[in-house]
Scaffold this motif. Structure first.
Motif, PDB file in Angstrom:
ATOM      1  N   ARG A 150      -9.252  -3.726   9.477  1.00 32.43           N
ATOM      2  CA  ARG A 150     -10.604  -2.953  10.013  1.00 32.43           C
ATOM      3  C   ARG A 150      -9.560  -2.327  11.465  1.00 32.43           C
ATOM      4  NH1 ARG A 150     -15.389  -7.244  11.870  1.00 32.43           N
ATOM      5  NH2 ARG A 150     -16.372  -6.841   9.178  1.00 32.43           N
ATOM      6  N   GLU A 151      -8.018  -3.063  12.054  1.00 35.14           N
ATOM      7  CA  GLU A 151      -7.262  -2.077  13.012  1.00 35.14           C
ATOM      8  C   GLU A 151      -7.160  -0.836  12.580  1.00 35.14           C
ATOM      9  OE1 GLU A 151      -4.853  -4.830  14.731  1.00 35.14           O
ATOM     10  OE2 GLU A 151      -5.712  -6.558  14.414  1.00 35.14           O
ATOM     11  N   ARG A 152      -6.451  -0.508  10.853  1.00 31.07           N
ATOM     12  CA  ARG A 152      -6.317   0.213  11.306  1.00 31.07           C
ATOM     13  C   ARG A 152      -7.494   1.377  10.529  1.00 31.07           C
ATOM     14  NH1 ARG A 152      -2.630  -2.771   7.550  1.00 31.07           N
ATOM     15  NH2 ARG A 152      -4.651  -3.278   5.969  1.00 31.07           N
ATOM     16  N   ALA A 153      -8.747   0.719   9.958  1.00 34.03           N
ATOM     17  CA  ALA A 153      -9.492   1.270  10.056  1.00 34.03           C
ATOM     18  C   ALA A 153      -9.915   2.152  11.195  1.00 34.03           C
ATOM     19  CB  ALA A 153     -10.369   1.067   9.667  1.00 34.03           C
ATOM     20  N   VAL A 176     -10.137   6.266  15.831  1.00 32.12           N
ATOM     21  CA  VAL A 176      -9.991   7.208  17.122  1.00 32.12           C
ATOM     22  C   VAL A 176      -8.528   8.202  17.190  1.00 32.12           C
ATOM     23  CG1 VAL A 176     -11.122   4.783  18.000  1.00 32.12           C
ATOM     24  CG2 VAL A 176      -8.681   4.959  18.075  1.00 32.12           C
ATOM     25  N   GLY A 177      -7.988   7.824  16.486  1.00 31.05           N
ATOM     26  CA  GLY A 177      -6.773   8.746  16.351  1.00 31.05           C
ATOM     27  C   GLY A 177      -5.762   8.206  16.895  1.00 31.05           C
ATOM     28  N   ASP A 178      -5.571   7.266  17.162  1.00 33.95           N
ATOM     29  CA  ASP A 178      -4.730   6.365  17.265  1.00 33.95           C
ATOM     30  C   ASP A 178      -3.013   6.561  16.450  1.00 33.95           C
ATOM     31  OD1 ASP A 178      -2.741   4.584  18.689  1.00 33.95           O
ATOM     32  OD2 ASP A 178      -4.406   3.567  19.064  1.00 33.95           O
ATOM     33  N   ILE A 179      -2.439   7.374  15.552  1.00 31.30           N
ATOM     34  CA  ILE A 179      -1.650   7.498  15.094  1.00 31.30           C
ATOM     35  C   ILE A 179      -0.036   6.389  15.924  1.00 31.30           C
ATOM     36  CG2 ILE A 179       0.486   9.090  15.086  1.00 31.30           C
ATOM     37  CD1 ILE A 179      -1.971   9.333  13.812  1.00 31.30           C
ATOM     38  N   THR A 180      -0.162   5.547  17.175  1.00 33.07           N
ATOM     39  CA  THR A 180       1.413   4.537  16.853  1.00 33.07           C
ATOM     40  C   THR A 180       0.348   3.706  16.642  1.00 33.07           C
ATOM     41  OG1 THR A 180       1.486   5.868  19.455  1.00 33.07           O
ATOM     42  CG2 THR A 180       2.374   3.647  19.149  1.00 33.07           C
ATOM     43  N   THR A 181      -0.686   3.516  17.094  1.00 31.23           N
ATOM     44  CA  THR A 181      -1.176   2.360  16.238  1.00 31.23           C
ATOM     45  C   THR A 181      -0.923   1.940  14.735  1.00 31.23           C
ATOM     46  OG1 THR A 181      -2.477   1.127  17.867  1.00 31.23           O
ATOM     47  CG2 THR A 181      -3.264   0.507  16.123  1.00 31.23           C
ATOM     48  N   LEU A 182      -1.588   2.895  14.192  1.00 28.48           N
ATOM     49  CA  LEU A 182      -1.709   3.349  12.750  1.00 28.48           C
ATOM     50  C   LEU A 182       0.239   3.115  12.464  1.00 28.48           C
ATOM     51  CD1 LEU A 182      -3.833   5.991  12.096  1.00 28.48           C
ATOM     52  CD2 LEU A 182      -4.099   4.319  11.329  1.00 28.48           C
ATOM     53  N   ALA A 192       2.583   1.577  14.328  1.00 28.46           N
ATOM     54  CA  ALA A 192       3.203  -0.268  14.234  1.00 28.46           C
ATOM     55  C   ALA A 192       2.744  -1.229  12.468  1.00 28.46           C
ATOM     56  CB  ALA A 192       2.918  -0.239  15.239  1.00 28.46           C
ATOM     57  N   LEU A 193       1.329  -0.932  13.367  1.00 24.33           N
ATOM     58  CA  LEU A 193       1.060  -2.228  11.778  1.00 24.33           C
ATOM     59  C   LEU A 193       1.631  -1.710  10.883  1.00 24.33           C
ATOM     60  CD1 LEU A 193      -3.102  -1.864  13.007  1.00 24.33           C
ATOM     61  CD2 LEU A 193      -1.964  -3.736  13.230  1.00 24.33           C
ATOM     62  N   PRO A 194       1.369  -3.090  10.055  1.00 26.79           N
ATOM     63  CA  PRO A 194       2.018  -3.332   8.662  1.00 26.79           C
ATOM     64  C   PRO A 194       0.789  -2.489   7.876  1.00 26.79           C
ATOM     65  CG  PRO A 194       2.457  -5.242   9.734  1.00 26.79           C
ATOM     66  CD  PRO A 194       1.222  -4.179  11.081  1.00 26.79           C
ATOM     67  N   TYR A 195       1.517  -2.189   7.114  1.00 21.55           N
ATOM     68  CA  TYR A 195       0.726  -1.261   5.887  1.00 21.55           C
ATOM     69  C   TYR A 195       0.845  -2.574   4.624  1.00 21.55           C
ATOM     70  CZ  TYR A 195      -2.389   1.792   3.499  1.00 21.55           C
ATOM     71  OH  TYR A 195      -3.318   2.704   2.632  1.00 21.55           O
ATOM     72  N   THR A 196      -0.659  -3.002   4.551  1.00 20.45           N
ATOM     73  CA  THR A 196      -0.697  -4.105   2.650  1.00 20.45           C
ATOM     74  C   THR A 196      -1.415  -3.097   2.134  1.00 20.45           C
ATOM     75  OG1 THR A 196       0.085  -5.728   3.904  1.00 20.45           O
ATOM     76  CG2 THR A 196      -0.772  -6.304   1.875  1.00 20.45           C
ATOM     77  N   ASP A 197      -1.004  -2.128   0.869  1.00 19.33           N
ATOM     78  CA  ASP A 197      -1.906  -1.435   0.107  1.00 19.33           C
ATOM     79  C   ASP A 197      -2.053  -2.092  -1.691  1.00 19.33           C
ATOM     80  OD1 ASP A 197      -2.969   0.227  -1.176  1.00 19.33           O
ATOM     81  OD2 ASP A 197      -2.090   2.155  -0.371  1.00 19.33           O
ATOM     82  N   GLN A 198      -2.486  -2.446  -2.167  1.00 20.22           N
ATOM     83  CA  GLN A 198      -2.329  -3.424  -3.347  1.00 20.22           C
ATOM     84  C   GLN A 198      -2.626  -1.695  -4.672  1.00 20.22           C
ATOM     85  OE1 GLN A 198      -4.985  -3.238  -1.402  1.00 20.22           O
ATOM     86  NE2 GLN A 198      -7.078  -2.246  -2.712  1.00 20.22           N
TER      87      GLN A 198
END
Length: 342
Positions: A237-240, A245-251, A253-259
């Motif tokens: 949800r945070e990534r979405a 909102v266009g927050d690349i810094t947060t994108l 920084a957030l760990p990306y778990t992708d199945q």
């Protein structure tokens, strides 16, 4: 975003089976969501800018899932398309066979049965016991008492569970970005370039029978899908929200778990496809990169769509273009900048 591999297989009804893998370590219990999903009109992320000399390729990074009640404010992207000579679509795969519509109808019952495990096995029989116990908890939470998927191959059961979960938590997987970009390109009469790799199955009846009888190592896909639903929903949800909102810094920084990578690997290494198409993942990658380089050679301005993970990964498509000598600027970088304003 779900990869083009799985929908392509579903469209042709060539589906996957499982092979046991070592038991996974215990995972944290499922937590209820607290992060609210954004809604309304949102700007989305800025664009990457890939250039050489005075030729520029703007790249819009897409993400899946996204908030389903968000309306993407696409003016910046349309400003690029209005001056572009080409729009490059996202990488994808399709599977086609030399069949007429009547033959497709005749094959439909066999195709539907191909999504089931070989030898009539159930999920409980083909995945480790601890994994199946986790499945039951998640299925009860998001699918109720649906028994139909209990005979499905692990990957397809996992994809069905994932779809149901996304709907329940206010997210949507498809149709948020690419259709809007394609509509804008048509409105401005800008040519659309597909980077789809089409796998032509010359012997669809034989291929389907092979797949019905085969097993494939998709338990990792099954396990990672459950792991994501057990432990990653809050960050999802945070990534979405960050994309909206266009927050690349947060994108970043957030760990990306992708199945999806595990699921793509399961599909692309299926023997029935590999012996007919070779290294599918490499073909997809090269098709998109070739299209990008050709656009940079021929056009003053182009726009492309690419999954965000391929822009953020150290060895992703953007990194590979940088290694080939192109300048790559991320949104918000001080030199130039990728975001275009009217």
């Amino acid at each position: 975003m779900r990869s083009g591999f799985a929908p392509a297989l579903l469209a042709l009804s060539i589906t996957l089976a499982a092979a046991p893998v070592p038991a996974q370590q215990p995972l944290p219990p499922i937590r209820d969501m607290e992060t609210l999903v954004v809604s309304g009109v949102q700007p989305g992320p800025g664009m990457w800018k890939i250039s050489r000399d005075d030729h520029t390729l703007y790249v819009l990074g897409t993400l899946s899932p996204l908030p389903k009640r968000v309306e993407w404010e696409s003016r910046d992207v349309e400003a690029v398309i209005a001056q572009a000579q080409e729009v490059i679509q996202a990488p994808s795969v399709s599977i086609d066979g030399k069949l007429g519509i009547f033959q497709r109808l005749l094959l439909a019952p066999k195709a539907l049965s191909a999504r089931k495990n070989p030898d009539g096995q159930t999920l409980q029989q083909v995945v480790p016991a601890d994994m199946y116990a986790r499945w039951l908890v998640l299925k009860r939470k998001y699918m109720g008492n649906d028994r139909s998927v209990e005979e499905w191959r692990p990957m397809l059961a996992a994809l069905e569970l994932y779809d149901e979960a996304m709907d329940d938590i206010g997210l949507k997987q498809y149709g948020m970005v690419s259709p809007v970009v394609e509509k804008m390109a048509r409105r401005h009469k800008v040519p659309l370039t597909t980077t789809r790799v089409t796998i032509l199955i010359e012997d669809p009846k034989v291929a389907l029978q092979e797949f019905r009888e085969s097993k494939l190592d998709d338990v990792d896909c099954f396990s990672r899908t459950m792991q994501r639903l057990e432990s990653d929903l809050e960050m999802m949800r945070e990534r979405a929200n960050a994309w909206a909102v266009g927050d690349i810094t947060t994108l970043k920084a957030l760990p990306y778990t992708d199945q999806n990578e595990a699921c793509i690997k399961a599909v692309s290494q299926a023997q029935v496809l590999r012996k007919r198409a070779g290294d599918i993942e490499a073909k997809v990658r090269e098709r998109w990169l070739d299209a990008a380089e050709l656009a940079l050679k021929n056009n003053r301005v182009s726009l492309a769509v690419l999954p965000m993970r391929e822009l953020l990964k150290p060895d992703g498509y953007a990194a590979q273009l940088r290694a080939r000598g192109y300048s790559v600027e991320e949104p918000g970088e001080p030199v130039g900048g990728a975001r275009v304003t009217e």
